[in-house]
Write a protein that holds these residues in place. Structure first.
Motif, short mmCIF file in Angstrom:
data_model
loop_
_atom_site.label_atom_id
_atom_site.label_comp_id
_atom_site.label_asym_id
_atom_site.label_seq_id
_atom_site.Cartn_x
_atom_site.Cartn_y
_atom_site.Cartn_z
N PRO A 192 0.81 -1.24 0.00
CA PRO A 192 0.00 0.00 0.00
C PRO A 192 0.84 1.29 0.00
N LEU A 193 2.17 1.16 -0.07
CA LEU A 193 3.02 2.36 0.07
C LEU A 193 3.31 3.02 -1.27
N ARG A 194 3.39 4.33 -1.24
CA ARG A 194 3.81 5.11 -2.41
C ARG A 194 4.96 6.01 -1.96
N GLY A 195 5.87 6.30 -2.89
CA GLY A 195 6.95 7.23 -2.57
C GLY A 195 8.11 6.53 -1.88
N ARG A 196 8.96 7.36 -1.28
CA ARG A 196 10.17 6.82 -0.66
C ARG A 196 10.25 7.27 0.80
N PHE A 197 11.05 6.54 1.55
CA PHE A 197 11.07 6.71 3.01
C PHE A 197 12.48 6.94 3.53
N HIS A 198 12.53 7.69 4.60
CA HIS A 198 13.81 7.92 5.27
C HIS A 198 14.22 6.67 6.06
N LEU A 199 13.20 5.96 6.58
CA LEU A 199 13.49 4.78 7.38
C LEU A 199 12.33 3.79 7.26
N ILE A 200 12.69 2.52 7.06
CA ILE A 200 11.69 1.45 7.01
C ILE A 200 12.01 0.49 8.14
N ILE A 201 11.00 0.15 8.90
CA ILE A 201 11.23 -0.70 10.08
C ILE A 201 10.20 -1.83 10.06
N SER A 202 10.61 -3.00 10.54
CA SER A 202 9.64 -4.10 10.55
C SER A 202 10.03 -5.17 11.56
#
Ligand code: GLN
Length: 297
Positions: A192-202
């Motif tokens: 469901p994500l669009r664009g870019r991220f500074h940080l991805i966590i999971s």
């Protein structure tokens, strides 16, 4: 006829005595839970506080206070559930994470203390005063997303989960705790994500299907989907590492939780998919628990 009457009387006599005072109730509860979990005394007190709607300190201050019959019965019922192995967090419906009281239901994994390590690693990489875009994949109860939202109110957090009931729990937690800088999005991992991220966590599922740890009675009540992953527990970690590059800003970070024996393989996956500055961090028990890496250039 006469005999069955006698049996009836005997059975009545053998029935549990009403738990007349807090002191007696707690004594009986400690005995009933003595072989359950690591903190039977604490569990006994937390369950009684729940029944009496009081603080734990009240139990210590008023050991002679009487319980109503209905309260004794309710307490017996909760003790039975706990004695069958049901986690305390599901019985009381709350688990504390990062000093936040989070509602939990069997639709979500119960947040673990070791997952606070991921929050610490993330906070060290999110500037305090910037509108950083963050993604939390497989948010479950919302624990990680809400902890970051609290500490970095200017950041914008996108929390995904494939389970609608889980997202309802997570969104309810964010609302109750007053954090409005989180969007909850339904879908698998990045979908469901669009664009870019500074940080991805999971904190994805990472227990292998044949891991004996899965037989642990406490795990029987948690959603299997949140625990088990194919390929010896590495399937979802691999998928997240593979796609992270597409969703990270240059210089952005990926942080994942994994099993105590998966550190080397997760570092290999990160390396293979082009992440750099890879580090694994230990949890409080001294186990390799979280690995991070960075998209360069
Ligand atoms: N740490 C959990 C456990 O071992 C597993 C959580 C997960 O799979 N993300 O019970």
């Amino acid at each position: 006829m006469q005999l069955s009457k006698t049996l009836l009387t005997l059975r009545r006599k053998a029935a549990p005595l009403p738990m007349s005072t807090i002191h007696i109730a707690l004594d009986r509860a400690r005995a009933a839970l003595s072989s359950i979990g690591k903190t039977p005394e604490l569990d006994a007190e937390l369950l009684l506080s729940q029944v009496l709607s009081c603080e734990r300190s009240f139990l210590h201050a008023h050991p002679e206070a009487h319980l109503a019959e209905s309260q004794s019965q309710r307490y017996e019922e909760l003790l039975r559930r706990r004695a069958s192995g049901e986690p305390l967090a599901y019985i009381v419906g709350v688990k504390e994470f990062w000093s936040l009281p989070l509602r939990v239901t069997p639709d979500v994994l119960i947040p673990r203390p070791e997952t606070e390590l991921l929050v610490e690693l993330a906070l060290a990489r999110i500037p305090a005063h910037a509108a950083s875009e963050i993604a939390d994949l497989g948010t479950g109860s919302g624990a990680i997303a809400i902890a970051i939202a609290k500490e970095r109110p200017e950041s914008r957090i996108n929390a995904t989960d494939v389970s609608k009931p889980a997202l309802t729990v997570a969104a309810g937690n964010a609302r109750r705790l007053g954090h409005t800088n989180i969007r909850f999005l339904i879908g698998d991992w990045f979908s469901p994500l669009r664009g870019r991220f500074h940080l991805i966590i999971s904190n994805p599922p990472y227990v292998g299907i044949s891991d004996p740890h899965l037989q642990d009675p406490a795990l029987q009540f948690e959603p299997r989907k949140a625990l088990i992953s194919a390929a010896d527990g590495l399937h979802d970690l691999g998928l997240i590492a593979r796609k992270a590059g597409v969703f990270l800003n240059p210089g952005g970070w990926l942080i994942v939780e994994h099993g105590y024996d998966q550190g080397a393989r997760v570092r290999e996956l990160f390396e293979h998919y082009g992440l750099r500055e890879i580090e694994t961090h230990l949890d409080l028990a001294g186990h390799e628990r979280a690995t991070l890496g960075r998209r360069v250039g």
